[in-house]
Design a protein around this motif. Structure first.
Motif, PDB file in Angstrom:
ATOM      1  N   ASP A 118       0.506   0.514   6.039  1.00  0.00           N
ATOM      2  CA  ASP A 118       0.038  -0.555   5.147  1.00  0.00           C
ATOM      3  C   ASP A 118      -1.006  -0.046   4.159  1.00  0.00           C
ATOM      4  O   ASP A 118      -1.033  -0.470   2.998  1.00  0.00           O
ATOM      5  N   HIS A 119      -1.874   0.861   4.612  1.00  0.00           N
ATOM      6  CA  HIS A 119      -2.941   1.369   3.754  1.00  0.00           C
ATOM      7  C   HIS A 119      -2.552   2.651   3.028  1.00  0.00           C
ATOM      8  O   HIS A 119      -3.288   3.108   2.140  1.00  0.00           O
ATOM      9  N   GLN A 120      -1.429   3.247   3.423  1.00  0.00           N
ATOM     10  CA  GLN A 120      -0.913   4.467   2.792  1.00  0.00           C
ATOM     11  C   GLN A 120      -1.924   5.612   2.825  1.00  0.00           C
ATOM     12  O   GLN A 120      -2.072   6.370   1.873  1.00  0.00           O
ATOM     13  N   ARG A 121      -2.601   5.737   3.957  1.00  0.00           N
ATOM     14  CA  ARG A 121      -3.542   6.836   4.112  1.00  0.00           C
ATOM     15  C   ARG A 121      -3.924   7.011   5.575  1.00  0.00           C
ATOM     16  O   ARG A 121      -3.908   6.054   6.359  1.00  0.00           O
ATOM     17  N   LEU A 122      -4.273   8.246   5.921  1.00  0.00           N
ATOM     18  CA  LEU A 122      -4.862   8.552   7.222  1.00  0.00           C
ATOM     19  C   LEU A 122      -6.367   8.655   7.051  1.00  0.00           C
ATOM     20  O   LEU A 122      -6.842   9.243   6.077  1.00  0.00           O
ATOM     21  N   SER A 123      -7.113   8.124   7.981  1.00  0.00           N
ATOM     22  CA  SER A 123      -8.569   8.173   7.902  1.00  0.00           C
ATOM     23  C   SER A 123      -9.094   9.503   8.407  1.00  0.00           C
ATOM     24  O   SER A 123      -8.502  10.149   9.282  1.00  0.00           O
TER      25      SER A 123
END
Length: 229
Positions: free
Chosen positions: A150-155
């Motif tokens: 959903d956020h299109q990123r890895l933290s």
């Protein structure tokens, strides 16, 4: 309430860890100059460029600059590795891809049976001791996958926890003589998420860097953003 002996043991482990890091950082700097990697340093990797895996190194090798043909001896990501230790990690990646790409149930991917076998042979595996633990773990992975998609990123580790050190605990990539990332089999599930979603850039920790690119690697794997600290 945390007991004093436990707190002292935790403090001792922390001091020992930081001492190892300091020794590695200083020895690297004196041997190779200011562009040498720092142990557990955060890098930014395009996972789509990763075509090889290497399970040769351990965490205390991370941050080293190595000569030799270790990178040429890395194995193709698309093929089943030769060694059993590497296969155990590779199976996790394949199960994740089958589940998230093709919709195969976790149980049908074979990962439950695989982990149960590892538990039977060696005890706790990936924090799991039973089929209930395994099911709970992979349910949680689905929840994390949905957030990443959903956020299109890895933290980064800094975003995930207030208590962290650089990118320790993150996905590991080694860097070969051609400035290509080589997956180090640490962070299999997160790596599979990135591949499935098609993320163009993910935070990771640097593993071993080939000597041939010791002066070039950082610019190639840095992000021109405040997040890259």
């Amino acid at each position: 309430m945390t007991s004093l002996p436990h707190a002292l043991h935790t403090a001792y482990r922390g001091v020992r860890f930081l001492s190892r890091v300091a020794i590695r950082d200083l020895s690297n700097m004196f041997a190779h100059g200011p562009d040498t990697p720092r142990m557990h340093e955060r890098i930014w990797v395009d996972p789509r460029q990763c075509e090889a895996v290497n399970a040769e190194f351990h965490w205390d090798d991370f941050g080293e600059i190595r000569k030799g043909d270790w990178d040429n001896q890395s194995e193709p990501l698309a093929e089943e590795p030769r060694t059993q230790a590497s296969r155990n990690h590779w199976v996790k990646i394949q199960a994740c891809l089958a589940h998230w790409n093709d919709g195969t149930s976790w149980e049908s991917t074979g990962i439950y049976d695989h982990l149960l076998k590892l538990i039977e042979e060696g005890g706790t595996t990936d924090g799991c001791q039973s089929i209930e633990d395994i099911r709970h773990r992979y349910q949680k992975l689905d929840e994390i996958f949905n957030i990443v998609r959903d956020h299109q990123r890895l933290s980064s580790r800094a975003e995930l926890s207030r208590i962290h050190f650089r990118e320790a605990g993150g996905i590991v990539f080694h860097i070969d003589r051609n400035l290509k990332p080589v997956f180090g089999f640490w962070g299999c599930h997160r790596f599979a998420m990135a591949i499935t979603i098609g993320l163009p850039l993910i935070p990771a920790q640097v593993g071993v860097v080939h000597y041939a690119v010791k002066d070039l690697w950082r610019n190639h794997f840095s992000l021109p953003s405040p997040r890259a600290t």
